[in-house]
Design a protein around this motif. Sequence first.
Motif, PDB file in Angstrom:
ATOM      1  N   SER A   1       0.815  -1.213   0.000  1.00 59.68           N
ATOM      2  CA  SER A   1       0.000   0.000   0.000  1.00 59.68           C
ATOM      3  C   SER A   1       0.849   1.264   0.000  1.00 59.68           C
ATOM      4  O   SER A   1       0.448   2.290  -0.578  1.00 59.68           O
ATOM      5  N   GLY A   2       2.016   1.236   0.622  1.00 62.32           N
ATOM      6  CA  GLY A   2       2.879   2.425   0.651  1.00 62.32           C
ATOM      7  C   GLY A   2       3.384   2.825  -0.718  1.00 62.32           C
ATOM      8  O   GLY A   2       3.787   3.977  -0.935  1.00 62.32           O
ATOM      9  N   LYS A   3       3.356   1.886  -1.665  1.00 64.06           N
ATOM     10  CA  LYS A   3       3.847   2.184  -3.017  1.00 64.06           C
ATOM     11  C   LYS A   3       2.980   3.254  -3.685  1.00 64.06           C
ATOM     12  O   LYS A   3       3.485   4.059  -4.474  1.00 64.06           O
ATOM     13  N   ALA A   4       1.684   3.297  -3.346  1.00 63.97           N
ATOM     14  CA  ALA A   4       0.791   4.302  -3.921  1.00 63.97           C
ATOM     15  C   ALA A   4       1.193   5.711  -3.492  1.00 63.97           C
ATOM     16  O   ALA A   4       1.151   6.661  -4.288  1.00 63.97           O
ATOM     17  N   ARG A   5       1.603   5.873  -2.240  1.00 61.85           N
ATOM     18  CA  ARG A   5       2.065   7.187  -1.778  1.00 61.85           C
ATOM     19  C   ARG A   5       3.371   7.585  -2.459  1.00 61.85           C
ATOM     20  O   ARG A   5       3.594   8.754  -2.789  1.00 61.85           O
ATOM     21  N   CYS A   6       4.246   6.603  -2.677  1.00 61.13           N
ATOM     22  CA  CYS A   6       5.505   6.885  -3.390  1.00 61.13           C
ATOM     23  C   CYS A   6       5.206   7.314  -4.822  1.00 61.13           C
ATOM     24  O   CYS A   6       5.851   8.230  -5.359  1.00 61.13           O
ATOM     25  N   ARG A   7       4.213   6.668  -5.411  1.00 60.58           N
ATOM     26  CA  ARG A   7       3.816   6.991  -6.779  1.00 60.58           C
ATOM     27  C   ARG A   7       3.326   8.438  -6.870  1.00 60.58           C
ATOM     28  O   ARG A   7       3.747   9.202  -7.753  1.00 60.58           O
ATOM     29  N   ALA A   8       2.452   8.825  -5.944  1.00 60.53           N
ATOM     30  CA  ALA A   8       1.913  10.187  -5.946  1.00 60.53           C
ATOM     31  C   ALA A   8       3.015  11.216  -5.699  1.00 60.53           C
ATOM     32  O   ALA A   8       3.036  12.284  -6.330  1.00 60.53           O
ATOM     33  N   GLN A   9       3.951  10.881  -4.819  1.00 61.13           N
ATOM     34  CA  GLN A   9       5.053  11.800  -4.546  1.00 61.13           C
ATOM     35  C   GLN A   9       5.943  11.957  -5.773  1.00 61.13           C
ATOM     36  O   GLN A   9       6.410  13.063  -6.087  1.00 61.13           O
ATOM     37  N   LEU A  10       6.185  10.857  -6.485  1.00 63.96           N
ATOM     38  CA  LEU A  10       6.989  10.922  -7.710  1.00 63.96           C
ATOM     39  C   LEU A  10       6.314  11.814  -8.735  1.00 63.96           C
ATOM     40  O   LEU A  10       6.966  12.655  -9.380  1.00 63.96           O
ATOM     41  N   GLN A  11       5.013  11.664  -8.905  1.00 61.95           N
ATOM     42  CA  GLN A  11       4.288  12.500  -9.867  1.00 61.95           C
ATOM     43  C   GLN A  11       4.380  13.980  -9.485  1.00 61.95           C
ATOM     44  O   GLN A  11       4.603  14.842 -10.343  1.00 61.95           O
ATOM     45  N   GLN A  12       4.232  14.270  -8.200  1.00 58.49           N
ATOM     46  CA  GLN A  12       4.315  15.659  -7.754  1.00 58.49           C
ATOM     47  C   GLN A  12       5.716  16.219  -7.976  1.00 58.49           C
ATOM     48  O   GLN A  12       5.881  17.332  -8.493  1.00 58.49           O
ATOM     49  N   ASP A  13       6.724  15.463  -7.600  1.00 56.15           N
ATOM     50  CA  ASP A  13       8.103  15.944  -7.746  1.00 56.15           C
ATOM     51  C   ASP A  13       8.488  16.113  -9.212  1.00 56.15           C
ATOM     52  O   ASP A  13       9.312  16.972  -9.558  1.00 56.15           O
ATOM     53  N   ALA A  14       7.919  15.286 -10.080  1.00 58.22           N
ATOM     54  CA  ALA A  14       8.231  15.358 -11.513  1.00 58.22           C
ATOM     55  C   ALA A  14       7.355  16.369 -12.241  1.00 58.22           C
ATOM     56  O   ALA A  14       7.559  16.612 -13.438  1.00 58.22           O
ATOM     57  N   GLY A  15       6.372  16.943 -11.548  1.00 55.69           N
ATOM     58  CA  GLY A  15       5.486  17.920 -12.175  1.00 55.69           C
ATOM     59  C   GLY A  15       4.450  17.308 -13.085  1.00 55.69           C
ATOM     60  O   GLY A  15       3.976  17.958 -14.028  1.00 55.69           O
ATOM     61  N   LEU A  16       4.075  16.060 -12.829  1.00 55.64           N
ATOM     62  CA  LEU A  16       3.076  15.369 -13.631  1.00 55.64           C
ATOM     63  C   LEU A  16       1.742  15.314 -12.888  1.00 55.64           C
ATOM     64  O   LEU A  16       1.715  15.345 -11.657  1.00 55.64           O
ATOM     65  N   PRO A  17       0.642  15.211 -13.604  1.00 53.69           N
ATOM     66  CA  PRO A  17      -0.659  15.077 -12.943  1.00 53.69           C
ATOM     67  C   PRO A  17      -0.712  13.803 -12.096  1.00 53.69           C
ATOM     68  O   PRO A  17      -0.159  12.768 -12.481  1.00 53.69           O
ATOM     69  N   VAL A  18      -1.366  13.875 -10.965  1.00 55.70           N
ATOM     70  CA  VAL A  18      -1.522  12.705 -10.100  1.00 55.70           C
ATOM     71  C   VAL A  18      -2.747  11.930 -10.589  1.00 55.70           C
ATOM     72  O   VAL A  18      -3.878  12.179 -10.170  1.00 55.70           O
ATOM     73  N   VAL A  19      -2.474  10.996 -11.503  1.00 54.29           N
ATOM     74  CA  VAL A  19      -3.518  10.180 -12.111  1.00 54.29           C
ATOM     75  C   VAL A  19      -3.119   8.715 -11.985  1.00 54.29           C
ATOM     76  O   VAL A  19      -2.015   8.392 -11.545  1.00 54.29           O
ATOM     77  N   SER A  20      -4.012   7.830 -12.410  1.00 56.72           N
ATOM     78  CA  SER A  20      -3.779   6.395 -12.219  1.00 56.72           C
ATOM     79  C   SER A  20      -3.070   5.733 -13.392  1.00 56.72           C
ATOM     80  O   SER A  20      -2.878   4.519 -13.391  1.00 56.72           O
ATOM     81  N   ASP A  21      -2.693   6.509 -14.397  1.00 59.76           N
ATOM     82  CA  ASP A  21      -2.004   5.920 -15.552  1.00 59.76           C
ATOM     83  C   ASP A  21      -0.710   5.233 -15.107  1.00 59.76           C
ATOM     84  O   ASP A  21      -0.027   5.697 -14.193  1.00 59.76           O
ATOM     85  N   PRO A  22      -0.330   4.120 -15.757  1.00 62.59           N
ATOM     86  CA  PRO A  22       0.920   3.445 -15.397  1.00 62.59           C
ATOM     87  C   PRO A  22       2.130   4.349 -15.607  1.00 62.59           C
ATOM     88  O   PRO A  22       2.175   5.142 -16.554  1.00 62.59           O
ATOM     89  N   ILE A  23       3.108   4.212 -14.704  1.00 53.23           N
ATOM     90  CA  ILE A  23       4.315   5.043 -14.747  1.00 53.23           C
ATOM     91  C   ILE A  23       5.514   4.176 -15.119  1.00 53.23           C
ATOM     92  O   ILE A  23       5.762   3.134 -14.494  1.00 53.23           O
ATOM     93  N   TYR A  24       6.251   4.619 -16.130  1.00 54.94           N
ATOM     94  CA  TYR A  24       7.514   3.992 -16.526  1.00 54.94           C
ATOM     95  C   TYR A  24       8.641   4.896 -16.049  1.00 54.94           C
ATOM     96  O   TYR A  24       8.632   6.109 -16.324  1.00 54.94           O
ATOM     97  N   GLY A  25       9.608   4.334 -15.331  1.00 51.65           N
ATOM     98  CA  GLY A  25      10.707   5.126 -14.796  1.00 51.65           C
ATOM     99  C   GLY A  25      12.046   4.702 -15.358  1.00 51.65           C
ATOM    100  O   GLY A  25      12.206   3.574 -15.854  1.00 51.65           O
ATOM    101  N   MET A  26      13.001   5.614 -15.298  1.00 57.42           N
ATOM    102  CA  MET A  26      14.361   5.312 -15.747  1.00 57.42           C
ATOM    103  C   MET A  26      15.321   6.228 -15.004  1.00 57.42           C
ATOM    104  O   MET A  26      15.071   7.426 -14.881  1.00 57.42           O
TER     105      MET A  26
END
Length: 475
Positions: A270-295
Motif C-alpha cells: 500500500s505504501g507504493k501508492a504514496r511513493c507513486r503520488a510523490q513521484l508524480q508531484q516531484d516530476a510535475g506530472l498530474p496525479v492520475v492512475s495511468d501506469p508510470i515507466y521510470g528510468m
Amino acid sequence: MASEVEGLVKTGGLADVARALPRYLAQQGHDVRIILPFYKGLKRRDEARLLASRWLPTPAGQEDIGYRLHQLELDGFPVYLIDCPRYFERAELYAEHNQAYGDNGERFAFLAAAALHATEQLGFAPDIVHCNDWHTGLLPLLLKTRHASNPFFAQTRSVISIHNAAFQGVFDRVQFATVPEISHYEQRVAYDYGHINLLKCGVLYADKINAVSPNYANELLTHLGAHGMASAFQQRAADLCGILNGCDYQDWDPATDPHLPANYDAQDLSGKARCRAQLQQDAGLPVVSDPIYGMVCRLTEQKGVHLLIPALEDFLRHRVQVVIVGSGDPSLAAQLQAIAQRHPDRFAFINTYDDRLAHLVEAGADIFLMPSLFEPCGLNQMYSLAYGTLPLVRAVGGLKDTVVDWDQGDDEATGFCFMDPTAHGLLDAMRRSLLYFLQDTDRFALIQRRAMQTRFDWPDSVEQYVQMYRDALAR
C-alpha cells in the motif's frame, strides 16, 4: 583499489561495488583495506588523518613525485588516500564539461605506482590486490615487472574486475614517462601507433580476471561483446570468471528506505501508492492512475537512450507517464527535454543525478526501463525487483542473468525482456508490458511480489570472490 567508493566519492555503479564487496569481505573476517585517490571533492575529507609524506621514485633524469598518505575509516576498515594535488586537486574525478582530463593516463599511472609504494611504506603486504577497471589496470603489470623481484610482494597476487570493458583507458605513451616498464611490454599492451591500453595491462597481467556477471564474461570472449579486446580476453580465458554483483539491500529496501514518503514490503504494497503520488508531484506530472515507466541512468548510448528517444514519441500516445532522471550527453539531454516540452502531462525529464529521486523512481514507478546496448552487470534492475517495480530490460550481460521474462510463466517471471537493439524492438516490449499491466492486474501483482522476494545477496557473491582469490594465490 578503486577510483571511486560510495559514501566518499561516486559517479556510477563501480563505487557501489567498491564499498559493498569490502564491507562483506570484512564481515567474514578478512583483513580489508581500500586505496583511493584523495580527491578535492571527497566527502569527509576533513576527517582524514595524515599517515606519512613520501616521494615516489621515478626513472633517472626525472623528478621524484611527492605525495601524502591519509587514512579514513569506512564500515570499520581503513581507507588509504593517495594525496597528490597535481593529479587529484580538481573539480571532478575524470572530466569537466563532458571533456576528459588530458592527462588521465599519467594521473592513474601514478595512482597504481603510488598505491604499491604506499603499501610497502605501511608494511602491509597484501595477499590480493583487487583492481577495478582501467583506472587501476597498470598495477598488475607493475607487480609482474617493477616488483617481480621485490621480496615484500613475493606472495602478493592481483585480480581485476571488469565493470565496463567499453572504457579501456587508452593514452599516448608519452603519458607514461615515469613508468619505464611500459616500453619493454609495449607490444602486448599497445593500442594503435604508440598508445597504451591500461585495461589491457590489467587483463594480460592480473592473475585472475573477473567480469561482473556470468553472461558478461561470455560476451567478453566474443568480438561483438569485447569492444575490440576479444583476443586479449581469449588469451586469458582460463583465468576469466563471471561473478554477479550483489545488491546492497541495506541501502535498497523499500521497507526501511528513508528517502521514501511511505515504506512497504511484499506483504503490504500500500505504501507504493504514496511513493507513486510523490513521484508524480516531484516530476510535475498530474496525479492520475495511468501506469508510470521510470528510468534512472547516465545519458549515454550504452544505456539505450538513443533507442528510447524515437520510441517515446509513439509510446506517449498511450495513457501512460514516463519519468527519466539522469545526466550526461548534452545532445541526448536536449532531445529528451524537447519531448518533455511537447508532452508535459505524460513525460518528465529531470536532468540531474539525485539519490533521493533515484530511490523515489524505483519505488513510485510501475515498470523500470533498462534498454541497454550492453550492461556488464547492472544494479538498477536489482533495485527495481526489490521495490516491486518490474524491470523491462534488453537481454544482455547481467540483465539476462537477473531478469526472467513475463512469458516464461508464473513460477519464474520477474519482468520483461527483449533482444532486438532497435527503437522498434524497445517499443514493442513497452507496449507488451503495458498490455499485461492493464489486462492482467492479478498476475502483475503476483509477479511484483515474486520480484520483491528475489535476492542477489552479497554473501553469496563473496564466497565466489574468496574462491577466486584462493585460485589466484595458488598460481
